[in-house]
Write a protein that holds these residues in place. Structure first.
Motif, short mmCIF file in Angstrom:
data_model
loop_
_atom_site.label_atom_id
_atom_site.label_comp_id
_atom_site.label_asym_id
_atom_site.label_seq_id
_atom_site.Cartn_x
_atom_site.Cartn_y
_atom_site.Cartn_z
N MET A 60 6.32 -1.42 11.64
CA MET A 60 5.68 -0.19 12.08
C MET A 60 4.19 -0.41 12.26
O MET A 60 3.54 -1.01 11.42
CB MET A 60 5.91 0.90 11.04
N ALA A 61 3.65 0.09 13.36
CA ALA A 61 2.22 -0.02 13.60
C ALA A 61 1.51 1.32 13.50
O ALA A 61 0.31 1.36 13.29
CB ALA A 61 1.96 -0.63 14.99
N TRP A 62 2.21 2.42 13.66
CA TRP A 62 1.56 3.73 13.68
C TRP A 62 1.54 4.35 12.30
O TRP A 62 2.32 5.22 11.97
CB TRP A 62 2.26 4.65 14.66
N GLY A 63 0.63 3.87 11.48
CA GLY A 63 0.50 4.42 10.15
C GLY A 63 -0.59 3.68 9.40
O GLY A 63 -1.19 2.74 9.92
N GLY A 64 -0.85 4.13 8.21
CA GLY A 64 -1.84 3.47 7.38
C GLY A 64 -2.34 4.38 6.29
O GLY A 64 -1.76 5.44 6.02
N VAL A 65 -3.43 4.00 5.69
CA VAL A 65 -4.02 4.75 4.59
C VAL A 65 -4.58 6.06 5.12
O VAL A 65 -5.24 6.10 6.16
CB VAL A 65 -5.14 3.91 3.93
N CYS A 66 -4.30 7.17 4.41
CA CYS A 66 -4.83 8.47 4.83
C CYS A 66 -5.61 9.15 3.71
O CYS A 66 -6.22 10.19 3.92
CB CYS A 66 -3.73 9.36 5.37
N ALA A 67 -5.59 8.59 2.51
CA ALA A 67 -6.36 9.08 1.37
C ALA A 67 -6.40 7.94 0.36
O ALA A 67 -5.72 6.93 0.52
CB ALA A 67 -5.73 10.33 0.76
N GLU A 68 -7.18 8.10 -0.69
CA GLU A 68 -7.36 7.02 -1.66
C GLU A 68 -6.05 6.50 -2.24
O GLU A 68 -5.90 5.31 -2.49
CB GLU A 68 -8.27 7.49 -2.79
N ASN A 69 -5.09 7.38 -2.44
CA ASN A 69 -3.82 6.96 -3.02
C ASN A 69 -2.63 7.37 -2.14
O ASN A 69 -1.52 7.55 -2.62
CB ASN A 69 -3.64 7.56 -4.42
N LEU A 106 1.36 -8.82 0.09
CA LEU A 106 0.77 -7.59 -0.45
C LEU A 106 1.72 -6.43 -0.19
O LEU A 106 2.14 -6.20 0.95
CB LEU A 106 -0.58 -7.32 0.21
N ILE A 107 2.07 -5.71 -1.26
CA ILE A 107 3.05 -4.63 -1.16
C ILE A 107 2.53 -3.39 -1.86
O ILE A 107 2.08 -3.45 -3.00
CB ILE A 107 4.40 -5.05 -1.81
N LEU A 108 2.62 -2.26 -1.17
CA LEU A 108 2.31 -0.96 -1.77
C LEU A 108 3.62 -0.28 -2.11
O LEU A 108 4.49 -0.13 -1.25
CB LEU A 108 1.52 -0.08 -0.79
N GLU A 109 3.78 0.11 -3.36
CA GLU A 109 4.97 0.82 -3.81
C GLU A 109 4.67 2.32 -3.68
O GLU A 109 3.68 2.80 -4.25
CB GLU A 109 5.30 0.47 -5.26
N CYS A 110 5.51 3.03 -2.93
CA CYS A 110 5.20 4.43 -2.59
C CYS A 110 6.34 5.38 -2.90
O CYS A 110 7.50 5.09 -2.64
CB CYS A 110 4.87 4.53 -1.10
N ARG A 111 5.94 6.53 -3.41
CA ARG A 111 6.85 7.64 -3.64
C ARG A 111 6.58 8.67 -2.54
O ARG A 111 5.42 8.94 -2.22
CB ARG A 111 6.57 8.27 -5.01
N VAL A 112 7.63 9.22 -1.95
CA VAL A 112 7.45 10.20 -0.89
C VAL A 112 6.81 11.46 -1.48
O VAL A 112 7.34 12.05 -2.42
CB VAL A 112 8.78 10.54 -0.19
N ALA A 113 5.68 11.84 -0.93
CA ALA A 113 5.00 13.07 -1.34
C ALA A 113 5.42 14.24 -0.46
O ALA A 113 5.57 15.36 -0.93
CB ALA A 113 3.49 12.89 -1.28
N GLY A 122 3.19 9.18 1.78
CA GLY A 122 3.63 8.48 0.59
C GLY A 122 2.50 8.31 -0.40
O GLY A 122 1.39 7.93 -0.02
N GLU A 123 2.79 8.60 -1.66
CA GLU A 123 1.82 8.38 -2.73
C GLU A 123 1.94 6.94 -3.21
O GLU A 123 3.03 6.50 -3.57
CB GLU A 123 2.07 9.33 -3.90
N ILE A 124 0.85 6.21 -3.20
CA ILE A 124 0.84 4.84 -3.69
C ILE A 124 0.88 4.89 -5.22
O ILE A 124 -0.04 5.43 -5.84
CB ILE A 124 -0.42 4.08 -3.22
#
Length: 189
Positions: free
Chosen positions: A33-42, A115-122, A135-137
């Motif tokens: 996926m290319a259309w996404g990324g960080v949107c807040a600190e966590n 590098l892996i971010l573990e995320c819970r769906v917010a 997703g909450e990191i």
């Protein structure tokens, strides 16, 4: 002189991110996926079509991991963007990569990605602009080889690459050319 190119989603660079989820039967699914990324600190935001197997898995499991693709695994990363889990149930197995269960979320960790971010769906959002997952990191995993002596990620050690939306190419990330909040400081005086 500038030429008008019309309305296109032209930004560069675009990250190459791997979203990993579990299907209903526990099968590992990974999507490029290319259309996404960080949107807040966590928080991260994923903008994906809702008809993807990954979207179905995210809604059912409430979790995903988000990995940075690296050059040593560019073939597999590109394959994850070509093949669909809706038509190829053994997609991950065909890649030859390996996954283990995250200790923090109900999603797989692809062992080969650095590098892996573990995320819970917010939140899952349905808007006029499409389907978005926030997703909450809740954890970040990194190979020791990509860290400096203080435990910080060294970007050049990631061997990451970016997506070129203009001509559908991948590009290696180059050398450091400046320092954030420093290089332009003299203009603030």
């Amino acid at each position: 002189m500038k030429k008008d190119l019309g309305v296109k989603p032209y930004t560069f660079p675009m990250p190459v991110l791997m979203i990993a989820t579990y299907g209903a039967d526990g099968t590992v699914d990974v999507m490029n996926m290319a259309w996404g990324g960080v949107c807040a600190e966590n928080m991260v935001a994923l903008n994906i079509d809702e008809d993807h197997k990954t979207a179905e898995n995210i809604k059912a499991r409430g979790a995903f991991t988000l990995s940075i693709a690296d050059i040593p695994h560019i073939k597999e990363a590109d394959f994850f963007g070509i093949a669909t889990g809706n038509k190829m149930p053994d997609k991950f197995a065909r890649s030859g990569l390996h996954a283990v269960r995250s200790e923090k979320v109900d999603a797989p960790v692809v062992e080969e990605f650095p590098l892996i971010l573990e995320c819970r769906v917010a939140e899952c959002q349905h808007t006029a602009y499409g389907f978005r997952v926030l997703g909450e990191i809740v954890g970040v995993l990194a190979e020791e080889a990509v860290l400096d002596e203080k435990g910080r990620v060294v970007p050049s050690r990631l061997n990451a690459f970016v997506f070129d939306q203009f001509q559908a190419g991948y590009y290696a990330i180059g050398e450091k050319v400046g320092r954030a909040w420093h290089t332009g400081a003299e203009l603030a005086k």
